[in-house]
Design a protein around this motif. Structure first.
Motif, PDB file in Angstrom:
ATOM      1  N   TRP A 162       0.821  -1.139  -0.009  1.00 35.35           N
ATOM      2  CA  TRP A 162      -0.093  -0.032   0.029  1.00 35.35           C
ATOM      3  C   TRP A 162       0.898   1.149   0.133  1.00 35.35           C
ATOM      4  CZ3 TRP A 162      -4.134  -1.044   4.330  1.00 35.35           C
ATOM      5  CH2 TRP A 162      -5.055  -2.106   4.044  1.00 35.35           C
ATOM      6  N   LEU A 163       0.555   2.111  -0.751  1.00 33.74           N
ATOM      7  CA  LEU A 163       1.246   3.606  -0.829  1.00 33.74           C
ATOM      8  C   LEU A 163       0.423   4.429   0.039  1.00 33.74           C
ATOM      9  CD1 LEU A 163       2.509   3.539  -4.562  1.00 33.74           C
ATOM     10  CD2 LEU A 163       3.723   2.806  -2.612  1.00 33.74           C
ATOM     11  N   ASP A 164       1.305   5.055   0.900  1.00 33.57           N
ATOM     12  CA  ASP A 164       0.567   5.995   1.943  1.00 33.57           C
ATOM     13  C   ASP A 164       0.872   7.304   1.554  1.00 33.57           C
ATOM     14  OD1 ASP A 164      -0.226   7.267   4.022  1.00 33.57           O
ATOM     15  OD2 ASP A 164       1.308   6.895   5.368  1.00 33.57           O
ATOM     16  N   TYR A 165      -0.321   7.962   0.973  1.00 33.31           N
ATOM     17  CA  TYR A 165      -0.239   8.992   0.457  1.00 33.31           C
ATOM     18  C   TYR A 165      -0.803  10.362   1.472  1.00 33.31           C
ATOM     19  CZ  TYR A 165      -1.027  13.362  -2.633  1.00 33.31           C
ATOM     20  OH  TYR A 165      -1.035  14.572  -3.148  1.00 33.31           O
ATOM     21  N   HIS A 166      -0.116  11.373   1.342  1.00 39.17           N
ATOM     22  CA  HIS A 166      -0.901  12.402   2.508  1.00 39.17           C
ATOM     23  C   HIS A 166      -0.995  13.549   1.626  1.00 39.17           C
ATOM     24  CE1 HIS A 166       1.678  10.610   6.066  1.00 39.17           C
ATOM     25  NE2 HIS A 166       1.152   9.845   5.405  1.00 39.17           N
ATOM     26  N   HIS A 167      -2.223  14.076   1.698  1.00 39.77           N
ATOM     27  CA  HIS A 167      -2.766  14.977   0.925  1.00 39.77           C
ATOM     28  C   HIS A 167      -3.188  16.384   1.446  1.00 39.77           C
ATOM     29  CE1 HIS A 167      -4.471  16.780  -2.625  1.00 39.77           C
ATOM     30  NE2 HIS A 167      -5.775  17.042  -2.018  1.00 39.77           N
ATOM     31  N   TYR A 168      -2.349  17.718   1.279  1.00 40.65           N
ATOM     32  CA  TYR A 168      -2.801  18.873   1.859  1.00 40.65           C
ATOM     33  C   TYR A 168      -3.098  19.839   0.732  1.00 40.65           C
ATOM     34  CZ  TYR A 168      -1.998  16.579   6.213  1.00 40.65           C
ATOM     35  OH  TYR A 168      -1.983  15.574   7.094  1.00 40.65           O
ATOM     36  N   GLU A 169      -3.941  20.603   0.933  1.00 36.73           N
ATOM     37  CA  GLU A 169      -4.134  21.751  -0.321  1.00 36.73           C
ATOM     38  C   GLU A 169      -3.938  23.188   0.272  1.00 36.73           C
ATOM     39  OE1 GLU A 169      -6.867  21.618  -3.395  1.00 36.73           O
ATOM     40  OE2 GLU A 169      -6.943  19.435  -3.509  1.00 36.73           O
ATOM     41  N   CYS A 170      -3.263  23.171   1.470  1.00 34.73           N
ATOM     42  CA  CYS A 170      -3.042  24.471   2.462  1.00 34.73           C
ATOM     43  C   CYS A 170      -1.773  24.762   2.376  1.00 34.73           C
ATOM     44  CB  CYS A 170      -3.701  24.349   3.780  1.00 34.73           C
ATOM     45  SG  CYS A 170      -3.143  23.008   4.837  1.00 34.73           S
ATOM     46  N   MET A 171      -0.920  23.948   1.927  1.00 36.43           N
ATOM     47  CA  MET A 171       0.578  23.931   1.926  1.00 36.43           C
ATOM     48  C   MET A 171       1.007  24.655   0.522  1.00 36.43           C
ATOM     49  SD  MET A 171       1.277  22.434   4.635  1.00 36.43           S
ATOM     50  CE  MET A 171       0.779  21.028   5.761  1.00 36.43           C
ATOM     51  N   GLY A 172       2.566  25.159   0.598  1.00 31.38           N
ATOM     52  CA  GLY A 172       3.187  25.800  -0.378  1.00 31.38           C
ATOM     53  C   GLY A 172       2.920  27.141  -0.446  1.00 31.38           C
ATOM     54  N   SER A 173       3.605  27.836  -1.507  1.00 27.23           N
ATOM     55  CA  SER A 173       3.795  29.167  -1.636  1.00 27.23           C
ATOM     56  C   SER A 173       2.989  29.715  -2.862  1.00 27.23           C
ATOM     57  CB  SER A 173       5.096  29.759  -1.423  1.00 27.23           C
ATOM     58  OG  SER A 173       5.765  28.968  -2.749  1.00 27.23           O
ATOM     59  N   GLY A 174       2.219  28.703  -3.431  1.00 27.61           N
ATOM     60  CA  GLY A 174       1.398  28.867  -4.894  1.00 27.61           C
ATOM     61  C   GLY A 174       0.160  29.736  -4.503  1.00 27.61           C
ATOM     62  N   ASP A 175      -0.373  30.222  -5.553  1.00 25.97           N
ATOM     63  CA  ASP A 175      -1.604  30.890  -5.728  1.00 25.97           C
ATOM     64  C   ASP A 175      -2.672  30.180  -4.856  1.00 25.97           C
ATOM     65  OD1 ASP A 175      -3.934  32.099  -6.157  1.00 25.97           O
ATOM     66  OD2 ASP A 175      -3.685  31.917  -8.300  1.00 25.97           O
ATOM     67  N   PRO A 176      -3.357  30.787  -3.910  1.00 28.59           N
ATOM     68  CA  PRO A 176      -4.398  30.074  -3.067  1.00 28.59           C
ATOM     69  C   PRO A 176      -5.548  29.530  -3.975  1.00 28.59           C
ATOM     70  CG  PRO A 176      -4.534  32.288  -2.588  1.00 28.59           C
ATOM     71  CD  PRO A 176      -2.867  32.201  -3.527  1.00 28.59           C
ATOM     72  N   GLY A 177      -5.826  30.194  -4.943  1.00 25.61           N
ATOM     73  CA  GLY A 177      -7.054  29.549  -5.759  1.00 25.61           C
ATOM     74  C   GLY A 177      -8.278  29.875  -5.102  1.00 25.61           C
ATOM     75  N   THR A 178      -9.262  29.234  -5.663  1.00 26.41           N
ATOM     76  CA  THR A 178     -10.606  29.281  -5.109  1.00 26.41           C
ATOM     77  C   THR A 178     -11.112  28.167  -4.412  1.00 26.41           C
ATOM     78  OG1 THR A 178     -11.715  28.447  -6.973  1.00 26.41           O
ATOM     79  CG2 THR A 178     -10.909  30.931  -7.272  1.00 26.41           C
ATOM     80  N   ILE A 179     -11.969  28.190  -3.462  1.00 29.51           N
ATOM     81  CA  ILE A 179     -12.768  27.074  -2.952  1.00 29.51           C
ATOM     82  C   ILE A 179     -13.030  26.201  -3.894  1.00 29.51           C
ATOM     83  CG2 ILE A 179     -14.656  26.543  -1.556  1.00 29.51           C
ATOM     84  CD1 ILE A 179     -12.147  27.770   0.105  1.00 29.51           C
ATOM     85  N   GLU A 180     -13.876  26.629  -4.736  1.00 30.34           N
ATOM     86  CA  GLU A 180     -14.651  25.872  -5.934  1.00 30.34           C
ATOM     87  C   GLU A 180     -13.485  24.831  -6.386  1.00 30.34           C
ATOM     88  OE1 GLU A 180     -17.692  24.884  -6.141  1.00 30.34           O
ATOM     89  OE2 GLU A 180     -18.229  26.321  -4.688  1.00 30.34           O
ATOM     90  N   GLU A 181     -12.160  25.297  -6.945  1.00 25.53           N
ATOM     91  CA  GLU A 181     -11.357  24.522  -7.551  1.00 25.53           C
ATOM     92  C   GLU A 181     -10.885  23.639  -6.629  1.00 25.53           C
ATOM     93  OE1 GLU A 181      -9.145  27.928 -10.036  1.00 25.53           O
ATOM     94  OE2 GLU A 181      -8.452  27.780  -8.009  1.00 25.53           O
ATOM     95  N   HIS A 182     -10.428  24.005  -5.189  1.00 30.67           N
ATOM     96  CA  HIS A 182     -10.131  22.932  -4.074  1.00 30.67           C
ATOM     97  C   HIS A 182     -11.214  21.955  -3.969  1.00 30.67           C
ATOM     98  CE1 HIS A 182      -6.367  24.786  -3.062  1.00 30.67           C
ATOM     99  NE2 HIS A 182      -7.080  26.030  -3.011  1.00 30.67           N
ATOM    100  N   ILE A 183     -12.386  22.275  -3.930  1.00 27.89           N
ATOM    101  CA  ILE A 183     -13.417  21.162  -3.652  1.00 27.89           C
ATOM    102  C   ILE A 183     -13.495  20.362  -4.721  1.00 27.89           C
ATOM    103  CG2 ILE A 183     -15.974  20.855  -3.802  1.00 27.89           C
ATOM    104  CD1 ILE A 183     -16.242  23.365  -2.323  1.00 27.89           C
ATOM    105  N   LYS A 184     -13.090  20.354  -6.017  1.00 28.65           N
ATOM    106  CA  LYS A 184     -13.093  19.461  -7.055  1.00 28.65           C
ATOM    107  C   LYS A 184     -12.053  18.338  -6.884  1.00 28.65           C
ATOM    108  CE  LYS A 184     -14.842  22.677 -10.560  1.00 28.65           C
ATOM    109  NZ  LYS A 184     -14.378  23.249 -11.787  1.00 28.65           N
ATOM    110  N   ALA A 185     -10.831  18.716  -5.788  1.00 32.85           N
ATOM    111  CA  ALA A 185      -9.773  17.746  -5.381  1.00 32.85           C
ATOM    112  C   ALA A 185      -9.015  17.122  -6.629  1.00 32.85           C
ATOM    113  CB  ALA A 185     -10.313  16.838  -4.587  1.00 32.85           C
ATOM    114  N   VAL A 186      -8.968  17.915  -7.654  1.00 33.49           N
ATOM    115  CA  VAL A 186      -8.248  17.707  -8.823  1.00 33.49           C
ATOM    116  C   VAL A 186      -6.650  17.041  -8.562  1.00 33.49           C
ATOM    117  CG1 VAL A 186      -7.205  18.372 -11.025  1.00 33.49           C
ATOM    118  CG2 VAL A 186      -9.514  19.118 -10.478  1.00 33.49           C
ATOM    119  N   ASN A 187      -6.105  17.692  -7.628  1.00 34.23           N
ATOM    120  CA  ASN A 187      -4.523  17.322  -7.233  1.00 34.23           C
ATOM    121  C   ASN A 187      -4.583  16.066  -6.574  1.00 34.23           C
ATOM    122  OD1 ASN A 187      -3.501  19.708  -8.121  1.00 34.23           O
ATOM    123  ND2 ASN A 187      -3.601  20.703  -6.234  1.00 34.23           N
TER     124      ASN A 187
END
Length: 198
Positions: free
Chosen positions: A83-108
Motif C-alpha cells: 500500500w502506498l501511504d499518500y498524505h494530501h494537503y491543499e493548504c501547503m506551499g507558496s503558490g496561488d491560493p486559488g478558489t474554494i470551488e477549485e479545491h473542492i474538486k480535489a483535482v490534485n
C-alpha cells in the motif's frame, strides 16, 4: 539507513493485524539518486519483516507527498502486497491560493490517486491509502469565508479515496489547539462539516 531485524509478531493478535508501515523520513532537498536509495531501503526492510507477517498483510510505504516518485518499477524488489501511504494537503506551499470551488474538486488528489503502477512480480500493483488529509485550505482562497464548502470538500476527498484507495485517515480526531477546526475530525463533526455516517 540500517534496518534492524524485527521481533516476531505475537500470534495472539496476528489475525487482527492490518499492515506494517515502512517509513524512511525525508528532509529538505534530496540529492540525485536519493529515491532509488530509499527504494533499496524499503526492499531490505520488506525482506526482513515479510517472514513475520501473514502473506496477505500489506507493507505500507510512505510516499512523502508525491506518489509519482515510486514509478518506473522502483518498488519491484519490495515483497508485496504493498500500500502506498499518500498524505494530501491543499493548504501547503507558496503558490496561488486559488478558489474554494477549485479545491473542492480535489483535482490534485485525483491526479495522485490515478497514477497506474505496474504489477510487482507475481503480486498485484500497489494500492493507495489516503493516510492523512484535512479540510484546511489557505484563508486567502477565494470564497473561504462562505459556509458549506467544508462538507463538499470532505465528501469529494473521501469519495475519491473510496474509489481509488483502500481507505483513509483524517489528520486528527481531536486537536488541543484553538482555531484549528479544519484539522480536527471531532470539531468538524460538531460544526456540521462532517457527517459521521458519510
Amino acid at each position: 539507513n540500517e534496518v534492524a531485524k524485527p521481533k516476531p509478531i505475537s500470534s495472539s493478535w496476528k489475525s487482527d493485524f492490518v499492515g506494517t508501515l515502512l517509513c524512511k523520513r525525508c528532509r529538505g532537498i534530496q540529492p540525485r539518486g536519493y529515491w532509488a536509495e530509499v527504494a533499496d531501503f524499503y526492499a531490505q526492510a520488506g525482506r526482513l519483516v515479510r517472514p513475520h507477517l501473514r502473506p496477505d498483510t500489506p507493507l505500507v510505504i510512505d510516499t512523502c507527498w508525491d506518489t509519482s516518485r515510486f514509478l518506473q518499477g522502483r518498488l519491484a524488489k519490495v515483497p508485496g502486497p504493498l500500500w502506498l501511504d499518500y498524505h494530501h494537503y491543499e493548504c501547503m506551499g507558496s503558490g496561488d491560493p486559488g478558489t474554494i470551488e477549485e479545491h473542492i474538486k480535489a483535482v490534485n488528489l485525483c491526479n495522485q490517486l490515478l497514477l497506474e503502477f505496474p504489477a510487482n512480480g507475481q503480486q498485484p500493483p500497489p494500492s493507495f491509502v489516503l493516510g492523512e488529509f484535512s479540510l484546511a485550505l489557505k484563508p486567502q482562497s477565494q470564497g473561504y469565508d462562505a459556509d458549506g464548502w467544508q462538507s463538499r470538500f470532505f465528501r469529494n476527498q473521501t469519495q475519491l479515496a473510496a474509489q481509488r484507495a483502500v481507505g483513509w485517515f483524517f489528520w486528527s480526531y481531536k486537536m488541543a489547539r484553538a482555531g484549528w477546526s479544519h484539522w480536527s475530525y471531532r470539531e468538524s463533526v460538531e460544526l456540521g462539516w462532517i457527517s459521521p455516517a458519510s
